[in-house]
Design a protein around this motif. Structure first.
Motif, PDB file in Angstrom:
ATOM      1  N   THR A   9      -6.399   0.611  -4.959  1.00  0.00           N
ATOM      2  CA  THR A   9      -5.315   0.428  -4.007  1.00  0.00           C
ATOM      3  C   THR A   9      -5.491   1.329  -2.787  1.00  0.00           C
ATOM      4  N   ASP A  10      -5.071   0.833  -1.641  1.00  0.00           N
ATOM      5  CA  ASP A  10      -5.120   1.642  -0.420  1.00  0.00           C
ATOM      6  C   ASP A  10      -4.077   2.749  -0.445  1.00  0.00           C
ATOM      7  N   GLY A  11      -3.192   2.705  -1.424  1.00  0.00           N
ATOM      8  CA  GLY A  11      -2.158   3.728  -1.518  1.00  0.00           C
ATOM      9  C   GLY A  11      -2.651   5.066  -2.033  1.00  0.00           C
ATOM     10  N   ALA A  33       1.531   4.029  -6.056  1.00  0.00           N
ATOM     11  CA  ALA A  33       0.705   3.673  -4.903  1.00  0.00           C
ATOM     12  C   ALA A  33       0.498   2.165  -4.804  1.00  0.00           C
ATOM     13  N   GLU A  34       0.295   1.509  -5.936  1.00  0.00           N
ATOM     14  CA  GLU A  34       0.139   0.050  -5.932  1.00  0.00           C
ATOM     15  C   GLU A  34       1.404  -0.629  -5.427  1.00  0.00           C
ATOM     16  N   ASP A  37       1.920  -0.221  -1.689  1.00  0.00           N
ATOM     17  CA  ASP A  37       0.898  -1.016  -1.007  1.00  0.00           C
ATOM     18  C   ASP A  37       1.261  -2.500  -1.061  1.00  0.00           C
ATOM     19  N   GLU A  38       1.629  -2.984  -2.242  1.00  0.00           N
ATOM     20  CA  GLU A  38       1.966  -4.401  -2.418  1.00  0.00           C
ATOM     21  C   GLU A  38       3.228  -4.801  -1.651  1.00  0.00           C
ATOM     22  N   LEU A  42       3.186   0.844   3.138  1.00  0.00           N
ATOM     23  CA  LEU A  42       2.302   2.005   3.067  1.00  0.00           C
ATOM     24  C   LEU A  42       2.406   2.861   4.330  1.00  0.00           C
TER      25      LEU A  42
END
Length: 249
Positions: A9-11, A33-34, A37-38, A42
């Motif tokens: 994830t980018d988080g 974080a997921e 991001d979803e 973010l």
């Protein structure tokens, strides 16, 4: 074309963890974080990190972060959310930080209906400072400061934070989850997503309590610690939703 089954994830920031082997903080970090991001928030999320094992959370979350004094994350989150009402603000706190020195902070933030989210990691012990008894430490549990086990006649019974906060009018979503099994991990993510979604809607205060392990201070292997969550923690801290998305207990 081959379907991608797993992605980072980018988080989260790609960094080596400082957490002990078997600690659940890494799992919880990833779920949070997921979710952000979803949900596409973010770039607008702000983390208020605690004093405790997660004091270095800024090394892992790919969001703006503010370090709060011990127990004061809800007060800082209140200020940040009021100044930046369009931001997604969340605190990430342990049981020593939230349920001991910060108990008044979280109670009054919930009562006021402050529109931020709290991720409350309950591992029933003080982790960073050496394994002292916490407000959530189980009856008869041995810790550095209760070498003969927690005695209720001296220390009272462990506090149930989720149940307590669910009674407050300003609290709009309160849940308790665990991450000791794959099935529980999935349920935990769903609860965390609901808590953040409620904040984005502007509902009010939302909190997810996550039962977590501390194998180092419990003196257990990670496998045994996971079993301890199921066999000893869940019976006293039952999993479930204590106030739903409509604010009903």
């Amino acid at each position: 074309m081959q379907e991608k089954l797993f992605a980072i994830t980018d988080g989260l920031i790609n960094a080596a963890t400082h957490y002990c082997p078997g600690c659940h903080h890494g799992i919880i970090h990833r779920l949070v974080a997921e979710v952000i991001d979803e949900l596409g928030v973010l770039d607008t999320s702000i983390l208020i990190e605690p004093v405790g094992c997660a004091v270095l959370a800024h090394n892992y979350f790919n969001v703006d972060t503010i370090q709060a004094a011990h127990g004061r994350a809800p007060a800082v989150a209140t200020a940040v959310k009021r100044v930046h009402p369009d931001a997604v603000v969340f605190t990430y706190q342990g049981d020593g930080d939230l349920a001991a020195i910060g108990c008044a902070e979280i109670v009054h933030a919930a009562m006021r209906g402050e529109k931020f989210t709290t991720i409350f990691v309950n591992n029933i012990i003080y982790g960073m400072t050496g394994g002292q008894m916490a407000p959530t430490t189980l009856e008869s549990q041995v810790t550095a400061t209760s070498p003969f086990g927690r005695k209720t006649e001296e220390a009272g019974r462990p506090i149930r934070v989720a149940e307590m906060l669910a009674t407050l009018d300003g609290a709009k979503y309160i849940a308790r989850v665990a991450v000791n099994t794959p099935a529980n991990v999935n349920k935990a993510k769903a609860a965390i997503k609901e808590a953040f979604t409620g904040q984005i809607r502007g509902d009010g205060f939302t909190l997810v309590e996550v039962l977590s392990t501390c194998p180092t201070n419990w003196g257990m292997s990670p496998v045994k610690a996971n079993k301890f969550v199921e066999e000893s923690m869940v019976p006293y801290f039952p999993l479930g939703i204590f106030k739903d998305a409509e604010g009903k207990q």
